[in-house]
Design a protein around this motif. Structure first.
Motif, PDB file in Angstrom:
ATOM      1  N   PRO A   1       1.386 -69.219 -35.958  1.00 33.58           N
ATOM      2  CA  PRO A   1       0.069 -68.937 -35.364  1.00 33.58           C
ATOM      3  C   PRO A   1      -0.230 -69.810 -34.149  1.00 33.58           C
ATOM      4  CG  PRO A   1      -0.191 -70.241 -37.354  1.00 33.58           C
ATOM      5  CD  PRO A   1       1.273 -69.915 -37.260  1.00 33.58           C
ATOM      6  N   TYR A   2       0.704 -70.688 -33.779  1.00 33.40           N
ATOM      7  CA  TYR A   2       0.506 -71.603 -32.655  1.00 33.40           C
ATOM      8  C   TYR A   2       1.676 -71.476 -31.677  1.00 33.40           C
ATOM      9  CZ  TYR A   2      -2.520 -73.756 -36.196  1.00 33.40           C
ATOM     10  OH  TYR A   2      -3.460 -73.972 -37.168  1.00 33.40           O
ATOM     11  N   PRO A   3       1.459 -71.847 -30.423  1.00 31.54           N
ATOM     12  CA  PRO A   3       2.576 -71.873 -29.472  1.00 31.54           C
ATOM     13  C   PRO A   3       3.554 -72.975 -29.841  1.00 31.54           C
ATOM     14  CG  PRO A   3       0.587 -72.758 -28.451  1.00 31.54           C
ATOM     15  CD  PRO A   3       0.178 -72.217 -29.781  1.00 31.54           C
ATOM     16  N   ILE A   4       4.803 -72.818 -29.414  1.00 27.23           N
ATOM     17  CA  ILE A   4       5.791 -73.879 -29.593  1.00 27.23           C
ATOM     18  C   ILE A   4       6.321 -74.288 -28.224  1.00 27.23           C
ATOM     19  CG2 ILE A   4       6.458 -73.095 -31.901  1.00 27.23           C
ATOM     20  CD1 ILE A   4       9.050 -72.007 -30.653  1.00 27.23           C
ATOM     21  N   TYR A   5       6.695 -75.549 -28.132  1.00 26.51           N
ATOM     22  CA  TYR A   5       7.257 -76.117 -26.908  1.00 26.51           C
ATOM     23  C   TYR A   5       8.627 -76.669 -27.258  1.00 26.51           C
ATOM     24  CZ  TYR A   5       7.759 -79.216 -22.831  1.00 26.51           C
ATOM     25  OH  TYR A   5       8.209 -79.856 -21.693  1.00 26.51           O
ATOM     26  N   ILE A   6       9.628 -76.324 -26.438  1.00 24.77           N
ATOM     27  CA  ILE A   6      11.003 -76.749 -26.703  1.00 24.77           C
ATOM     28  C   ILE A   6      11.374 -77.880 -25.746  1.00 24.77           C
ATOM     29  CG2 ILE A   6      13.412 -76.041 -26.803  1.00 24.77           C
ATOM     30  CD1 ILE A   6      12.424 -73.154 -27.240  1.00 24.77           C
ATOM     31  N   GLU A   7      11.715 -79.026 -26.327  1.00 24.59           N
ATOM     32  CA  GLU A   7      12.199 -80.150 -25.530  1.00 24.59           C
ATOM     33  C   GLU A   7      13.690 -80.323 -25.805  1.00 24.59           C
ATOM     34  OE1 GLU A   7      10.851 -84.709 -24.568  1.00 24.59           O
ATOM     35  OE2 GLU A   7      10.999 -84.127 -26.674  1.00 24.59           O
ATOM     36  N   GLY A   8      14.497 -80.305 -24.768  1.00 24.12           N
ATOM     37  CA  GLY A   8      15.938 -80.489 -24.934  1.00 24.12           C
ATOM     38  C   GLY A   8      16.456 -81.559 -23.998  1.00 24.12           C
ATOM     39  N   ASN A   9      17.479 -82.272 -24.453  1.00 21.18           N
ATOM     40  CA  ASN A   9      18.019 -83.338 -23.615  1.00 21.18           C
ATOM     41  C   ASN A   9      19.449 -83.655 -24.054  1.00 21.18           C
ATOM     42  OD1 ASN A   9      18.168 -85.292 -21.653  1.00 21.18           O
ATOM     43  ND2 ASN A   9      16.348 -86.419 -22.349  1.00 21.18           N
ATOM     44  N   VAL A  10      20.200 -84.252 -23.157  1.00 20.60           N
ATOM     45  CA  VAL A  10      21.531 -84.760 -23.456  1.00 20.60           C
ATOM     46  C   VAL A  10      21.489 -86.266 -23.226  1.00 20.60           C
ATOM     47  CG1 VAL A  10      23.963 -84.724 -22.833  1.00 20.60           C
ATOM     48  CG2 VAL A  10      22.639 -82.603 -22.795  1.00 20.60           C
ATOM     49  N   LYS A  11      21.771 -87.009 -24.281  1.00 18.83           N
ATOM     50  CA  LYS A  11      21.619 -88.455 -24.185  1.00 18.83           C
ATOM     51  C   LYS A  11      22.491 -89.127 -25.242  1.00 18.83           C
ATOM     52  CE  LYS A  11      17.924 -91.935 -23.956  1.00 18.83           C
ATOM     53  NZ  LYS A  11      16.460 -92.149 -24.116  1.00 18.83           N
TER      54      LYS A  11
ATOM     55  N   ASP B   1       5.552 -64.007 -28.800  1.00 22.88           N
ATOM     56  CA  ASP B   1       6.499 -63.858 -27.693  1.00 22.88           C
ATOM     57  C   ASP B   1       7.924 -64.044 -28.190  1.00 22.88           C
ATOM     58  OD1 ASP B   1       4.430 -63.418 -26.016  1.00 22.88           O
ATOM     59  OD2 ASP B   1       4.640 -65.259 -24.843  1.00 22.88           O
ATOM     60  N   GLU B   2       8.872 -63.425 -27.465  1.00 17.66           N
ATOM     61  CA  GLU B   2      10.281 -63.536 -27.825  1.00 17.66           C
ATOM     62  C   GLU B   2      10.991 -64.471 -26.865  1.00 17.66           C
ATOM     63  OE1 GLU B   2      13.507 -60.452 -29.432  1.00 17.66           O
ATOM     64  OE2 GLU B   2      13.125 -60.157 -27.294  1.00 17.66           O
TER      65      GLU B   2
ATOM     66  N   PHE C   1      14.708 -65.235 -30.693  1.00 20.50           N
ATOM     67  CA  PHE C   1      13.776 -65.339 -31.815  1.00 20.50           C
ATOM     68  C   PHE C   1      12.384 -65.029 -31.315  1.00 20.50           C
ATOM     69  CE2 PHE C   1      13.916 -69.629 -29.996  1.00 20.50           C
ATOM     70  CZ  PHE C   1      12.567 -69.925 -29.850  1.00 20.50           C
ATOM     71  N   ILE C   2      11.518 -64.621 -32.229  1.00 23.62           N
ATOM     72  CA  ILE C   2      10.103 -64.380 -31.930  1.00 23.62           C
ATOM     73  C   ILE C   2       9.285 -65.481 -32.592  1.00 23.62           C
ATOM     74  CG2 ILE C   2       8.140 -62.832 -32.326  1.00 23.62           C
ATOM     75  CD1 ILE C   2      10.068 -60.490 -32.129  1.00 23.62           C
ATOM     76  N   ASN C   3       8.373 -66.061 -31.844  1.00 21.01           N
ATOM     77  CA  ASN C   3       7.500 -67.090 -32.405  1.00 21.01           C
ATOM     78  C   ASN C   3       6.515 -66.432 -33.365  1.00 21.01           C
ATOM     79  OD1 ASN C   3       5.862 -69.223 -33.045  1.00 21.01           O
ATOM     80  ND2 ASN C   3       4.969 -69.449 -31.004  1.00 21.01           N
ATOM     81  N   THR C   4       6.800 -66.545 -34.644  1.00 21.74           N
ATOM     82  CA  THR C   4       5.943 -65.956 -35.681  1.00 21.74           C
ATOM     83  C   THR C   4       4.904 -66.934 -36.201  1.00 21.74           C
ATOM     84  OG1 THR C   4       7.687 -66.510 -37.285  1.00 21.74           O
ATOM     85  CG2 THR C   4       7.656 -64.259 -36.412  1.00 21.74           C
TER      86      THR C   4
END
Length: 443
Positions: A339-349, A250-251, A334-337
């Motif tokens: 072999p596994y899914p990725i999860y994006i965690e973002g925060n301001v702290k 996925d992109e 970007f395209i997830n190249t």
């Protein structure tokens, strides 16, 4: 002798004419012999008699009949009356009566004598809106939408929620089966139709998300000396990216995820770089978010498919590691190249904006180091512009020159401390800004 033959011939002709006339007289108001409707013989019946015979045989109890659709353990019933079922009795009787009468008189006579068989089938009309509502009611109660499995990560606590398998009615087949039953079954019993349901498997399954169990990359940038409005913009856009799941192949599109930066969403005016100059605009500061995410992504084995550098150096990341965005114009993708899914965690702290990239622990068997190589300084040119209104000796620097810079950004890959590979991620080319000097030439 001739006179006798003539008399006999005349008598034969008269007899034939009488028989011919009587044949038509006998069926003047009746259906020709050999005409059948749904196996009912309508020979020599008047229209009224034919209608009565059809209704007595098939249609007397039609208003009291119903259709039941059975799906798994559920039953859905509708009466013929509610469905507006109306058989074409009058139309079929008119066709039956017209059979044989649409030819010339001699062909009609031959048809009358040969008694050939002509069969007609009943058809029907129904209330399409009522039919649609009946099908929609079945869909509403017997079906459900599929739902992807979901994942939530809060401060390293990972929770995966199972997918929901969807149930979808084979709608076209059910409609066809009901129509066919109505055409074929003109008896007195109720009609039973068995509906079919197919399973809809979601695209994202729990077993896929179970592979996400570790942080494989992270990056943070400082918000020191960042103004209140700029910080607010950064918080809004970081929150929009937080929780994004990107499946293999996925992109990711920053602009698609974050959307337009408008005041209706809470974005405020802050400094942005436009044509080498700083100016206020709604959403200023969002580029720090995309740049921070960019640096987290390239520290995995994923390359950007779209990345743009600013026209001026920025303070929050090293030269060549920024990723500017502008909704509708410049995106970060970007395209997830992996072999596994990725999860994006973002925060301001704590005066920092950070991103963590989660995926399978096995990816951490490799270590990635990002390096800038093949650096080149691109010197600016000095451009002299003469001004005839200024005296000789006049000098003015209209534009300060700035050196440009080019380099290659590489990913070095290590396994068990040993360098095993290196890959080009992208090239950087910052054009130099020429120095423009005005000199006076007036004597």
């Amino acid at each position: 002798m001739r006179k006798k033959v003539a008399i006999i011939g005349a008598l034969v002709f008269c007899a034939a004419l009488i028989e011919f006339s009587c044949s038509f007289w006998n069926v003047s108001d009746k259906i020709y012999p050999g005409v059948f409707v749904e196996n009912i013989d309508l020979s020599y019946l008047t229209k009224e008699e034919a209608k009565q015979k059809i209704e007595e045989t098939y249609l007397v109890d039609q208003k009291n009949r119903s259709i039941t659709t059975e799906i798994n353990d559920n039953e859905f019933e509708i009466s013929f009356s509610d469905l507006g079922v109306q058989y074409n009795t009058d139309e079929i009787i008119a066709k039956s009566f017209a059979e044989g009468r649409d030819k010339n008189i001699f062909k009609s006579y031959i048809r009358l004598k040969k008694k050939s068989i002509d069969e007609f089938k009943l058809s029907f009309n129904l209330d399409e809106e009522a039919f649609k509502q009946y099908i929609d009611n079945i869909k509403c109660k017997a079906c459900r939408c599929s739902e992807d499995a979901k994942i939530e990560i809060n401060n390293g606590d990972i929770k995966v929620y199972s997918e929901v398998i969807g149930l979808e009615l084979e709608e076209d087949k059910l409609r066809e089966d009901i129509i066919n039953k109505l055409m074929e079954d003109h008896g007195k019993d109720n009609i039973l139709v068995v509906g079919e349901i197919k399973e809809i498997i979601p695209r994202i399954l729990e077993k896929d998300l179970k592979s996400i169990d570790s942080v494989i990359s992270s990056y943070e940038t400082s918000l020191y000396n960042s103004g209140e409005s700029r910080n607010k913009n950064i918080e809004i856009s970081t929150k929009a990216v937080n929780g994004t799941l990107v499946m293999p192949g996925d992109e990711f599109s920053f602009n698609k995820i974050v959307g337009a930066r408008t005041s209706n969403k809470g974005y405020e005016n802050a400094k942005v770089i436009v044509n080498d100059k700083y100016q206020d605009d709604v959403g200023g500061g969002v580029c720090q978010v995309s740049s921070t995410l960019h640096n987290a992504i390239i520290r995995t084995d994923i390359n950007p498919t779209e990345r743009h550098g600013h026209s001026k150096l920025v303070s929050y990341v090293d030269k060549g590691y920024d990723a500017t965005v502008s909704y509708g114009y410049l995106d970060y993708k970007f395209i997830n190249t992996l072999p596994y899914p990725i999860y994006i965690e973002g925060n301001v702290k704590s005066n920092l904006v950070y991103f963590k990239i989660y995926s399978a622990k096995s990816i951490n068997s490799r270590r990635y180091e990002i390096r800038t190589v093949n650096e080149k300084l691109l010197k600016p040119h000095r451009i002299i512009q003469e001004d005839g209104t200024k005296g000789i000796g006049y000098t003015e620097i209209k534009q300060q020159g700035e050196a440009g810079w080019s380099a290659d950004i590489y990913r070095y890959i290590y396994e068990e401390g040993e360098l095993v590979d290196k890959k080009l991620i992208y090239n950087v080319n910052i054009k130099p800004k020429d120095e423009i000097v005005i000199i006076g030439v007036k004597k």
